[in-house]
Scaffold this motif. Structure first.
Motif, PDB file in Angstrom:
ATOM      1  N   LEU A 167       0.743  -1.236   0.030  1.00 57.84           N
ATOM      2  CA  LEU A 167      -0.035   0.064  -0.073  1.00 57.84           C
ATOM      3  C   LEU A 167       1.005   1.215  -0.056  1.00 57.84           C
ATOM      4  CD1 LEU A 167      -3.144  -1.002   2.574  1.00 57.84           C
ATOM      5  CD2 LEU A 167      -2.952  -0.572   0.025  1.00 57.84           C
ATOM      6  N   PHE A 168       1.839   1.141   0.743  1.00 59.99           N
ATOM      7  CA  PHE A 168       2.885   2.432   0.851  1.00 59.99           C
ATOM      8  C   PHE A 168       3.563   2.732  -0.753  1.00 59.99           C
ATOM      9  CE2 PHE A 168       7.136   4.201   1.582  1.00 59.99           C
ATOM     10  CZ  PHE A 168       6.735   5.507   2.044  1.00 59.99           C
ATOM     11  N   LEU A 169       4.115   1.463  -1.124  1.00 59.56           N
ATOM     12  CA  LEU A 169       4.698   1.642  -2.388  1.00 59.56           C
ATOM     13  C   LEU A 169       3.788   1.883  -3.580  1.00 59.56           C
ATOM     14  CD1 LEU A 169       7.314   1.215  -4.035  1.00 59.56           C
ATOM     15  CD2 LEU A 169       6.769  -0.928  -4.218  1.00 59.56           C
ATOM     16  N   GLN A 170       2.543   1.517  -3.587  1.00 51.27           N
ATOM     17  CA  GLN A 170       1.542   1.765  -4.605  1.00 51.27           C
ATOM     18  C   GLN A 170       1.175   3.112  -4.460  1.00 51.27           C
ATOM     19  OE1 GLN A 170       1.255   0.094  -7.305  1.00 51.27           O
ATOM     20  NE2 GLN A 170       2.258  -1.957  -6.537  1.00 51.27           N
ATOM     21  N   GLY A 171       1.002   3.692  -3.277  1.00 52.47           N
ATOM     22  CA  GLY A 171       0.691   5.242  -2.821  1.00 52.47           C
ATOM     23  C   GLY A 171       1.604   6.101  -3.241  1.00 52.47           C
ATOM     24  N   ALA A 172       2.986   5.625  -3.038  1.00 48.26           N
ATOM     25  CA  ALA A 172       4.057   6.458  -3.496  1.00 48.26           C
ATOM     26  C   ALA A 172       4.016   6.586  -5.163  1.00 48.26           C
ATOM     27  CB  ALA A 172       5.313   5.974  -3.036  1.00 48.26           C
ATOM     28  N   VAL A 173       3.763   5.531  -5.682  1.00 43.68           N
ATOM     29  CA  VAL A 173       3.895   5.448  -7.317  1.00 43.68           C
ATOM     30  C   VAL A 173       2.762   6.459  -7.971  1.00 43.68           C
ATOM     31  CG1 VAL A 173       3.352   4.255  -9.304  1.00 43.68           C
ATOM     32  CG2 VAL A 173       4.950   3.266  -7.689  1.00 43.68           C
ATOM     33  N   GLU A 174       1.833   6.359  -7.231  1.00 44.28           N
ATOM     34  CA  GLU A 174       0.421   7.363  -7.701  1.00 44.28           C
ATOM     35  C   GLU A 174       0.770   8.812  -7.157  1.00 44.28           C
ATOM     36  OE1 GLU A 174      -3.258   8.253  -9.347  1.00 44.28           O
ATOM     37  OE2 GLU A 174      -1.855   6.490  -9.490  1.00 44.28           O
ATOM     38  N   MET A 175       1.378   8.801  -6.089  1.00 42.97           N
ATOM     39  CA  MET A 175       1.689  10.238  -5.740  1.00 42.97           C
ATOM     40  C   MET A 175       2.841  10.812  -6.728  1.00 42.97           C
ATOM     41  SD  MET A 175       4.138  12.544  -4.221  1.00 42.97           S
ATOM     42  CE  MET A 175       5.382  11.237  -3.553  1.00 42.97           C
ATOM     43  N   PHE A 176       3.750  10.122  -7.163  1.00 41.35           N
ATOM     44  CA  PHE A 176       4.727  10.634  -8.303  1.00 41.35           C
ATOM     45  C   PHE A 176       3.994  11.018  -9.582  1.00 41.35           C
ATOM     46  CE2 PHE A 176       8.038   8.756  -5.195  1.00 41.35           C
ATOM     47  CZ  PHE A 176       8.947  10.205  -5.119  1.00 41.35           C
ATOM     48  N   ARG A 177       2.983  10.140  -9.628  1.00 46.49           N
ATOM     49  CA  ARG A 177       2.267  10.307 -11.327  1.00 46.49           C
ATOM     50  C   ARG A 177       1.801  11.452 -10.775  1.00 46.49           C
ATOM     51  NH1 ARG A 177      -2.399   9.966 -13.447  1.00 46.49           N
ATOM     52  NH2 ARG A 177      -3.596   9.421 -11.318  1.00 46.49           N
ATOM     53  N   LEU A 178       0.874  12.108  -9.666  1.00 43.67           N
ATOM     54  CA  LEU A 178       0.315  13.079  -9.528  1.00 43.67           C
ATOM     55  C   LEU A 178       1.202  14.396  -9.395  1.00 43.67           C
ATOM     56  CD1 LEU A 178      -2.869  12.032  -7.178  1.00 43.67           C
ATOM     57  CD2 LEU A 178      -2.916  12.498  -9.660  1.00 43.67           C
ATOM     58  N   ALA A 179       2.335  14.137  -8.833  1.00 38.49           N
ATOM     59  CA  ALA A 179       3.291  15.184  -8.701  1.00 38.49           C
ATOM     60  C   ALA A 179       3.765  15.720  -9.979  1.00 38.49           C
ATOM     61  CB  ALA A 179       4.591  14.800  -7.894  1.00 38.49           C
ATOM     62  N   HIS A 180       3.711  14.735 -11.181  1.00 38.23           N
ATOM     63  CA  HIS A 180       4.271  15.306 -12.196  1.00 38.23           C
ATOM     64  C   HIS A 180       3.144  15.854 -12.977  1.00 38.23           C
ATOM     65  CE1 HIS A 180       8.011  13.297 -12.667  1.00 38.23           C
ATOM     66  NE2 HIS A 180       7.675  12.172 -12.135  1.00 38.23           N
ATOM     67  N   ARG A 181       2.060  16.011 -12.576  1.00 40.73           N
ATOM     68  CA  ARG A 181       0.827  16.941 -13.092  1.00 40.73           C
ATOM     69  C   ARG A 181       0.541  18.238 -12.236  1.00 40.73           C
ATOM     70  NH1 ARG A 181      -3.908  12.662 -14.565  1.00 40.73           N
ATOM     71  NH2 ARG A 181      -2.612  11.405 -16.047  1.00 40.73           N
ATOM     72  N   HIS A 182       1.648  18.418 -11.237  1.00 45.50           N
ATOM     73  CA  HIS A 182       1.791  19.578 -10.466  1.00 45.50           C
ATOM     74  C   HIS A 182       0.273  19.694  -9.583  1.00 45.50           C
ATOM     75  CE1 HIS A 182       5.363  20.727 -12.481  1.00 45.50           C
ATOM     76  NE2 HIS A 182       4.818  20.453 -13.548  1.00 45.50           N
ATOM     77  N   VAL A 183       0.121  18.644  -8.878  1.00 47.89           N
ATOM     78  CA  VAL A 183      -1.156  18.727  -8.224  1.00 47.89           C
ATOM     79  C   VAL A 183      -0.964  19.193  -6.732  1.00 47.89           C
ATOM     80  CG1 VAL A 183      -2.958  17.020  -7.153  1.00 47.89           C
ATOM     81  CG2 VAL A 183      -2.118  16.591  -9.575  1.00 47.89           C
ATOM     82  N   TYR A 184       0.262  19.100  -6.362  1.00 49.64           N
ATOM     83  CA  TYR A 184       0.655  19.347  -4.710  1.00 49.64           C
ATOM     84  C   TYR A 184       1.395  20.735  -4.748  1.00 49.64           C
ATOM     85  CZ  TYR A 184      -0.344  14.616  -4.449  1.00 49.64           C
ATOM     86  OH  TYR A 184      -0.698  13.237  -4.711  1.00 49.64           O
ATOM     87  N   ASP A 185       1.149  21.468  -3.850  1.00 48.76           N
ATOM     88  CA  ASP A 185       1.947  22.887  -3.766  1.00 48.76           C
ATOM     89  C   ASP A 185       3.177  22.791  -3.108  1.00 48.76           C
ATOM     90  OD1 ASP A 185      -0.446  23.924  -4.768  1.00 48.76           O
ATOM     91  OD2 ASP A 185      -1.570  24.239  -2.775  1.00 48.76           O
ATOM     92  N   ASP A 186       3.407  21.887  -2.310  1.00 50.23           N
ATOM     93  CA  ASP A 186       4.748  21.736  -1.585  1.00 50.23           C
ATOM     94  C   ASP A 186       5.068  20.173  -1.198  1.00 50.23           C
ATOM     95  OD1 ASP A 186       3.244  20.996   0.845  1.00 50.23           O
ATOM     96  OD2 ASP A 186       3.098  23.009   1.588  1.00 50.23           O
ATOM     97  N   PRO A 187       6.388  19.931  -0.920  1.00 53.37           N
ATOM     98  CA  PRO A 187       6.499  18.718  -0.877  1.00 53.37           C
ATOM     99  C   PRO A 187       5.960  17.702   0.304  1.00 53.37           C
ATOM    100  CG  PRO A 187       8.578  20.076  -0.973  1.00 53.37           C
ATOM    101  CD  PRO A 187       7.493  20.901  -0.896  1.00 53.37           C
ATOM    102  N   PHE A 188       5.803  18.594   1.248  1.00 51.04           N
ATOM    103  CA  PHE A 188       5.094  17.886   2.587  1.00 51.04           C
ATOM    104  C   PHE A 188       3.470  17.475   2.370  1.00 51.04           C
ATOM    105  CE2 PHE A 188       8.262  20.695   4.639  1.00 51.04           C
ATOM    106  CZ  PHE A 188       9.022  19.638   5.053  1.00 51.04           C
ATOM    107  N   GLU A 189       2.914  18.198   1.440  1.00 44.48           N
ATOM    108  CA  GLU A 189       1.537  17.631   0.761  1.00 44.48           C
ATOM    109  C   GLU A 189       1.790  16.602  -0.031  1.00 44.48           C
ATOM    110  OE1 GLU A 189      -2.219  19.645  -1.631  1.00 44.48           O
ATOM    111  OE2 GLU A 189      -0.499  20.884  -1.548  1.00 44.48           O
ATOM    112  N   ALA A 190       2.703  16.422  -0.697  1.00 42.93           N
ATOM    113  CA  ALA A 190       2.934  15.264  -1.681  1.00 42.93           C
ATOM    114  C   ALA A 190       3.468  14.051  -0.592  1.00 42.93           C
ATOM    115  CB  ALA A 190       4.101  15.495  -2.572  1.00 42.93           C
TER     116      ALA A 190
END
Length: 146
Positions: free
Chosen positions: A80-103
């Motif tokens: 769950l942690f690894l798949q969540g991290a993969v999805e977070m990186f996918r969303l981060a490339h779309r500039h969904v998060y404002d700062d690293p802590f939110e990501a």
């Protein structure tokens, strides 16, 4: 040190991860791109089996069942942690998060969402019974090939 119990634990837990990954895929939204989902889960399962279940094998039936259930729980949390991290990186490339802590916080939020998606009786029963069976198989193999 490589032992038969570690090898059996790695292979058996990888087989369980393969089955459960196949059960989870239809539960996800229709447009989900799984990519290496099953392969990553199986590789993670092999590592968990080798490092966690294998060294603790050979202590008896009940400790074997507990060992398998513990390994299965660790596998689910890490996956769950690894798949969540993969999805977070996918969303981060779309500039969904404002700062690293939110990501970073989103990894746990996404992992929790994935848990609620997979928390259906068929998947949970497969995980519990499969974890117990893996523990017993590893315990038997540890006693047989000492």
């Amino acid at each position: 040190m490589p032992t038969a119990a570690r090898l059996v634990a790695a292979l058996a837990l990888a087989a369980l991860a393969f089955v459960v990954s196949g059960q989870i895929m239809p539960l996800m939204p229709e447009n989900t791109d799984f990519g290496y989902f099953t392969h990553v889960n199986m590789a993670l399962a092999a590592v968990v089996g080798w490092k966690i279940i294998g060294p603790r094998a050979g202590r008896g039936f009940v400790p074997g069942v507990n060992n398998g259930l513990t390994g299965m729980a660790v596998l689910v949390l890490l996956a769950l942690f690894l798949q969540g991290a993969v999805e977070m990186f996918r969303l981060a490339h779309r500039h969904v998060y404002d700062d690293p802590f939110e990501a970073l916080a989103a990894i746990f939020t996404i992992g929790l969402e994935y848990f609620f998606i997979m928390a259906v009786p068929t998947v949970l029963i497969t995980l519990v019974i499969g974890g117990a069976v893996v523990g017993v198989i590893v315990d038997v193999s540890a006693k047989r090939w000492k």
